[in-house]
Design a protein around this motif. Structure first.
Motif, PDB file in Angstrom:
ATOM      1  N   ARG A 159       1.351   4.155  -2.536  1.00 42.35           N
ATOM      2  CA  ARG A 159       1.571   5.561  -2.194  1.00 42.35           C
ATOM      3  C   ARG A 159       3.047   5.718  -1.874  1.00 42.35           C
ATOM      4  N   ASP A 213       0.838  -1.206   0.000  1.00 43.00           N
ATOM      5  CA  ASP A 213       0.000   0.000   0.000  1.00 43.00           C
ATOM      6  C   ASP A 213       0.868   1.249   0.000  1.00 43.00           C
ATOM      7  N   ILE A 214       2.005   1.146   0.680  1.00 38.42           N
ATOM      8  CA  ILE A 214       2.911   2.287   0.827  1.00 38.42           C
ATOM      9  C   ILE A 214       4.327   1.834   0.505  1.00 38.42           C
ATOM     10  N   LYS A 258       2.987  18.928   2.183  1.00 39.17           N
ATOM     11  CA  LYS A 258       3.269  17.493   2.155  1.00 39.17           C
ATOM     12  C   LYS A 258       4.420  17.094   3.080  1.00 39.17           C
ATOM     13  N   GLU A 267       4.648  11.629  -1.944  1.00 40.38           N
ATOM     14  CA  GLU A 267       3.346  12.253  -1.670  1.00 40.38           C
ATOM     15  C   GLU A 267       3.371  12.872  -0.280  1.00 40.38           C
ATOM     16  N   ARG A 268       4.108  12.226   0.610  1.00 39.68           N
ATOM     17  CA  ARG A 268       4.419  12.754   1.932  1.00 39.68           C
ATOM     18  C   ARG A 268       5.920  12.664   2.073  1.00 39.68           C
ATOM     19  N   ARG A 325      -0.296   1.428  -8.183  1.00 42.69           N
ATOM     20  CA  ARG A 325       0.942   1.873  -7.537  1.00 42.69           C
ATOM     21  C   ARG A 325       0.734   2.092  -6.046  1.00 42.69           C
TER      22      ARG A 325
END
Length: 189
Positions: free
Chosen positions: A112, A85-86, A158, A134-135, A110
């Motif tokens: 994150r 997921d990440i 972000k 993204e972060r 994709r």
């Protein structure tokens, strides 16, 4: 609660702040019921990682050579198989490999992308890759300020400051002399 799978990517698991933080995050994820996967060239901290319940996959994406970028295909296949997921990238060269790997994955599939800026690397296009998450985790306010100063195009919203410190319990206040080290040092003089 939705169970997450988090893949952390770094050069190796030998020693240092990046490596310790990777182990701490992996242990916290497992303790919270999530799945932690770490991809690196391996190293002496792999047993501690696995003892915490995380999995390790050996893939060297940190060797400072242009040929390392060719590892993007192997990383892409790993992500397609594992479906994290990440994707949490903790170093510059692995970040470049990750960006190349992500290009070959359909956007809807994709993970994150999260990056962590651990220090004040020299400003350059090479280092700028760490602002592409993204972060973007910054290990201190100083690092956050440096990122914004050196890369003014970075969206401040972000960035997240998560201070990196030490575990005081790992450093007892009572002197613990190492007699073998003293004897060895005495032999030098």
């Amino acid at each position: 609660m939705r169970r997450l799978k988090v893949l952390q990517l770094l050069p190796a698991l030998e020693s240092g702040g990046v490596e310790r933080s990777t182990l701490e995050i992996a242990a916290a994820l497992v303790a919270a019921g999530h799945e932690a996967l770490v991809v690196s060239a391996g190293g002496r901290l792999v047993p501690a990682l696995e003892a915490a319940g995380a999995r390790h996959v050996q893939l060297d994406t940190g060797r400072k050579s242009p040929a390392t970028l060719l590892k993007a295909g192997a990383l892409r296949r790993l992500m397609e198989r594992e479906r994290p997921d990440i994707l949490h990238v903790r170093s510059r060269l692995p970040a470049w490999v990750a960006l190349l790997a992500l290009r070959g994955i359909r956007p809807a599939e994709r993970p994150r992308l999260v990056t962590t800026v651990h220090g004040l690397n020299s400003p350059s296009r090479y280092s700028r890759v760490m602002t592409r998450g993204e972060r973007v985790v910054c290990v201190s306010g100083t690092v956050r300020d440096y990122v914004l100063e050196q890369y003014p195009e970075t969206d401040p919203s972000k960035l997240r400051v998560i201070p990196r410190g030490i575990d005081p319990a790992a450093f007892p206040r009572v002197p613990a002399p190492d007699r073998a080290a003293r004897a060895w040092a005495a032999g030098l003089f």
